[in-house]
Scaffold this motif. Structure first.
Motif, short mmCIF file in Angstrom:
data_model
loop_
_atom_site.label_atom_id
_atom_site.label_comp_id
_atom_site.label_asym_id
_atom_site.label_seq_id
_atom_site.Cartn_x
_atom_site.Cartn_y
_atom_site.Cartn_z
N GLN A 20 0.77 -1.19 0.27
CA GLN A 20 0.06 0.13 0.05
C GLN A 20 0.60 1.23 0.03
O GLN A 20 0.65 2.18 -0.84
CB GLN A 20 -1.09 -0.12 1.08
N VAL A 21 1.96 1.04 0.83
CA VAL A 21 2.78 2.36 0.85
C VAL A 21 3.62 2.56 -0.35
O VAL A 21 3.52 3.72 -0.88
CB VAL A 21 3.78 2.24 1.93
N ARG A 22 4.05 1.49 -0.95
CA ARG A 22 4.69 1.46 -2.28
C ARG A 22 3.69 2.22 -3.28
O ARG A 22 3.96 3.06 -4.16
CB ARG A 22 5.19 0.37 -2.92
N ASN A 23 2.42 1.75 -3.53
CA ASN A 23 1.51 2.37 -4.43
C ASN A 23 1.21 3.63 -4.26
O ASN A 23 1.00 4.29 -5.29
CB ASN A 23 0.17 1.49 -4.44
N ILE A 24 0.94 4.29 -2.86
CA ILE A 24 0.57 5.66 -2.94
C ILE A 24 1.71 6.40 -3.19
O ILE A 24 1.79 7.47 -4.03
CB ILE A 24 0.17 5.60 -1.62
N LEU A 25 3.00 6.21 -2.68
CA LEU A 25 4.21 6.84 -2.87
C LEU A 25 4.52 6.91 -4.55
O LEU A 25 5.07 7.92 -4.87
CB LEU A 25 5.42 6.32 -2.12
#
Length: 256
Positions: A20-25
């Motif tokens: 989730q963090v990777r997708n948002i960033l």
């Protein structure tokens, strides 16, 4: 200056929040990421989300990997969505971009202004129609996200049981990495076959990479496997004397 917050949530401590963090960033590299593990169903009481809700101002943006991260309950999610929208907060859902508040705002650009006349009753009805339409789309997004999770869990359980019966998963520490890879590959292939534009779906390769959490080479490999399986099934349907396994082996030898 407007701020962008990224909210990530997992439902159990055993899950990984990194995807989730990777997708948002990847889309919002300057986002202020807030993370938490939460197993309940209400957005009230989620400490990190509540901190965001207390801080956001007009023009700020909250980014979610999926609408299911905002709330696991459609009704509460809809209430929160419109509460934030009415406050001038932008909402972005990477997997369900069609319900981003920007999309909804575009539909209201031609919103009919009230005149103070009797005709206002008609105008109010028209304006309310657009909001009801948006609510319906948001509810569909929640229901779809919920179904995807349920289907994924079911496929995973079935995949594990099938592999166990076939002797592929023995259990024990030494096989944990293998078990995880088998589960991940099976679920990713199912998602690609169902949602890839190549096979009649509506997701691009980039969108599938994000959804499955896999690299481009892995995605292409899985798509190749799916195509090979489909060709093998078609050949088998025309010539039942050949098993699908035999056909697949032949295709692999020919480096299809």
């Amino acid at each position: 200056m407007c701020k962008t917050f990224g909210y990530c949530r997992i439902s159990t401590a055993k899950q990984s929040i990194d995807r989730q963090v990777r997708n948002i960033l990847a889309s919002y590299p300057d986002a202020d990421i807030r993370k938490e593990v939460y197993t309940g169903t209400k957005y009230q009481g989620r400490a990190e989300l509540q901190k965001i809700l207390d801080r956001v101002k007009v023009g700020d943006t909250i980014v979610f990997d999926s609408v299911s991260r905002m709330s696991r309950n459609a009704e509460e999610g809809i209430d929160l969505y419109f509460d934030l929208y009415d406050r001038g907060i932008n909402l972005v859902f990477l997997k369900e971009a069609y319900i981003n508040t920007d999309t909804y705002a575009d539909k209201l650009k031609d919103k009919i202004e009230l005149t103070g006349q009797d005709e206002d009753e008609i105008f109010i009805g028209i304006n309310n129609y657009f909001r009801k339409l948006a609510k319906k789309q948001i509810r569909i997004a929640f229901d779809q996200a919920e179904k995807e999770v349920a289907d994924l869990h079911q496929r995973t359980r079935e995949g594990i049981e099938t592999a166990r019966l076939n002797g592929k998963l023995v259990g024990g520490t030494a096989n944990k990495g293998k078990e995880y890879n088998v589960k991940k590959a099976a679920s990713a292939i199912d998602i690609i076959k169902k949602h890839s534009k190549t096979f009649g779906g509506n997701l691009s390769n980039k969108e599938l990479q994000k959804l499955c959490g896999i690299s481009e080479p892995t995605l292409l490999k899985y798509k190749k496997q799916i195509k090979m399986q489909m060709i093998a099934e078609e050949i088998h349907a025309r010539n039942s004397n050949l098993s699908i396994e035999q056909i697949m082996k032949t295709l692999k030898k020919q480096k299809y």
